[in-house]
Design a protein around this motif. Sequence first.
Motif, short mmCIF file in Angstrom:
data_model
loop_
_atom_site.label_atom_id
_atom_site.label_comp_id
_atom_site.label_asym_id
_atom_site.label_seq_id
_atom_site.Cartn_x
_atom_site.Cartn_y
_atom_site.Cartn_z
N THR A 1 44.93 66.29 12.54
CA THR A 1 46.10 65.58 12.02
C THR A 1 47.35 65.84 12.83
OG1 THR A 1 45.18 65.66 9.79
CG2 THR A 1 47.54 65.27 9.97
N CYS B 1 49.54 57.44 11.16
CA CYS B 1 48.54 58.35 10.60
C CYS B 1 48.69 58.34 9.09
CB CYS B 1 48.74 59.76 11.11
SG CYS B 1 48.50 59.91 12.87
N GLN C 1 47.94 59.68 5.24
CA GLN C 1 47.71 60.91 4.49
C GLN C 1 47.42 60.51 3.05
OE1 GLN C 1 47.78 64.25 5.79
NE2 GLN C 1 47.57 62.93 7.56
N SER D 1 51.81 65.39 1.52
CA SER D 1 51.10 65.62 2.78
C SER D 1 51.76 64.88 3.93
CB SER D 1 49.64 65.17 2.67
OG SER D 1 48.97 65.86 1.67
N ALA D 2 52.10 63.61 3.71
CA ALA D 2 52.75 62.81 4.74
C ALA D 2 54.08 63.44 5.16
CB ALA D 2 52.96 61.38 4.25
N VAL E 1 53.35 67.05 6.97
CA VAL E 1 52.78 66.95 8.31
C VAL E 1 53.82 66.38 9.27
CG1 VAL E 1 51.01 65.83 9.71
CG2 VAL E 1 50.41 66.79 7.51
N TYR F 1 58.18 59.71 8.67
CA TYR F 1 57.24 59.44 7.58
C TYR F 1 57.76 58.30 6.74
CZ TYR F 1 60.29 61.97 4.30
OH TYR F 1 61.35 62.37 3.53
N PHE G 1 53.83 59.04 9.88
CA PHE G 1 52.89 59.50 8.87
C PHE G 1 53.22 58.79 7.58
CE2 PHE G 1 52.89 62.81 12.03
CZ PHE G 1 51.55 63.14 12.13
N THR H 1 51.48 57.28 3.51
CA THR H 1 50.38 57.30 2.55
C THR H 1 49.52 56.07 2.77
OG1 THR H 1 51.77 56.20 0.93
CG2 THR H 1 51.65 58.61 0.83
#
Length: 113
Positions: free
Chosen positions: A38, A62, A64, A69-70, A73, A91, A107, A109
Amino acid sequence: MQKRRAALPAAKEKEAIIQCVAKNQVTLVSGATGCGKTTQVPQFLLDEAIASGRGAAVNIICTQPRRISAMGVAGRVAAERCEPLGHTVGYQIRLESKRSHHTRLLFCTTGVL
């Protein structure tokens, strides 16, 4: 930070991952938890695009599974790149976004995607 990144198992596969992505429409990366899938693989691809002069044209997304989490990270990857969150790395989650027109690695969801 660079020593810690280089110690991750994904670092050993950097060139193989970059070549595989370049040669194939779809690439599946599988590895143990904590190996760098990741956090490192997207950076490999972004760094390669920048080195080849395509950095301004690339957009890497990416997903998540969860909002936290998004956000987490994205913060970690931005810190690894010594950049403020929301510049090159950002994000986007439902009702909240930390990105700019400079963002190349996002990043988010799965719901946002």
